[in-house]
Each structure stands twice: as C-alpha cells, then as structure tokens.
Design a protein around this motif. Sequence first.
Motif, PDB file in Angstrom:
ATOM      1  N   LEU A  53       0.832  -1.206   0.000  1.00  0.00           N
ATOM      2  CA  LEU A  53       0.000   0.000   0.000  1.00  0.00           C
ATOM      3  C   LEU A  53       0.863   1.250   0.000  1.00  0.00           C
ATOM      4  O   LEU A  53       0.594   2.201  -0.743  1.00  0.00           O
ATOM      5  CB  LEU A  53      -0.930  -0.015   1.226  1.00  0.00           C
ATOM      6  N   GLY A  58      -0.273   4.862  -0.870  1.00  0.00           N
ATOM      7  CA  GLY A  58      -1.391   4.781   0.060  1.00  0.00           C
ATOM      8  C   GLY A  58      -0.927   5.128   1.460  1.00  0.00           C
ATOM      9  O   GLY A  58       0.241   5.456   1.691  1.00  0.00           O
ATOM     10  N   LYS A  81      -5.002  -1.755   6.668  1.00  0.00           N
ATOM     11  CA  LYS A  81      -5.533  -1.241   5.412  1.00  0.00           C
ATOM     12  C   LYS A  81      -4.963  -2.069   4.275  1.00  0.00           C
ATOM     13  O   LYS A  81      -3.850  -2.599   4.375  1.00  0.00           O
ATOM     14  CB  LYS A  81      -5.165   0.229   5.238  1.00  0.00           C
ATOM     15  N   PRO A  84      -6.268  -0.507  -2.424  1.00  0.00           N
ATOM     16  CA  PRO A  84      -7.653  -0.274  -2.832  1.00  0.00           C
ATOM     17  C   PRO A  84      -8.151  -1.121  -3.999  1.00  0.00           C
ATOM     18  O   PRO A  84      -9.317  -1.466  -4.043  1.00  0.00           O
ATOM     19  CB  PRO A  84      -7.679   1.205  -3.217  1.00  0.00           C
ATOM     20  N   ASP A  85      -7.289  -1.499  -4.930  1.00  0.00           N
ATOM     21  CA  ASP A  85      -7.772  -2.242  -6.095  1.00  0.00           C
ATOM     22  C   ASP A  85      -7.913  -3.744  -5.836  1.00  0.00           C
ATOM     23  O   ASP A  85      -8.326  -4.485  -6.717  1.00  0.00           O
ATOM     24  CB  ASP A  85      -6.875  -1.997  -7.310  1.00  0.00           C
ATOM     25  N   GLY A 130     -12.041  -1.332   3.041  1.00  0.00           N
ATOM     26  CA  GLY A 130     -10.642  -1.086   2.731  1.00  0.00           C
ATOM     27  C   GLY A 130      -9.659  -1.674   3.728  1.00  0.00           C
ATOM     28  O   GLY A 130      -8.498  -1.263   3.760  1.00  0.00           O
TER      29      GLY A 130
END
Length: 144
Positions: A53, A58, A81, A84-85, A130
């Motif tokens: 990330l 991120g 976390k 995101p994809d 997420g």
Amino acid sequence: MITKLNAIYQAGIPYDFECRQTIASIPGNVDELDLVRVIGIAFDNALEESQSLSEKNGHPEIQAMLYQETTDSLEFEIRNKIVPDKRQHTNLATKGFTTKTGHQGLGLANLQDIEQKYSELDISYNVSDGCFDLYLTIDQEEDE
C-alpha cells in the motif's frame, strides 16, 4: 510479537498495539508454538500488505490487540488497510491461493490447518471498508 512490532516500526508503518493486562497463560490445549505461528503469519501478512500500500502511495496502518478477560479465554485481533484495487476474495484460505506476486499462498491455509487442531480455537477474517481484519479467539469454556 515484539519482533513483529519492531519490523513494522522499522518499515515506518504507523501502528497501534493494545494489551492492557498481563497475559499469564494460554487457555485450553493450544500449543504455544501454534499460537506463535498464527500471530506471526497475521503480522507478516499485515506488514507485507502495508508495504504494498505504501509503494502505491497509500496510507498504511496496522492495529492489533491482545486481550484476556479470564484465564479461560484469549482474544487477538489485527486489522490493516489494504491496497484499494484488491477485490474481496472468498478463497483467501485456499492452499496455493495468493494475492501476492511470488508467494506460495500458504499463510491463511496454514492458519486453517492450525484452527482445525483445536476445538476451542476460532480464527475468522474479513475484508471490508478497505481493511483486512483477522480475529482469533480461544475460549476453553465453550469447549466444556
């Protein structure tokens, strides 16, 4: 855990760890080496995902908690976390399945193998909002 938390710190990943009481013993018949493996795999996965990330610009974060209300129970939770994809996968614990390049996909499958050894041990995980969340409970009272 100290080694894993140090690795997260050295990687510059923001984290929060909470353990408000001394954990005096592991309840039930759970072998401490199996518990160490579960917690180690959970921390390794959280660190690896956080580094991925971070590489994608991120904002990684890891939260972990260890809690023991009675000597007959133990709880461990780790939440991090995720990129995101990444899609929500229902086969995360399938041996050989991985979302990581160059990995064998054994981590969560190994956790499942350990979980099956003990009736008082429960490991669950979820991907939502997420984040990846792994929750472990050992509850000797439920086994009686």
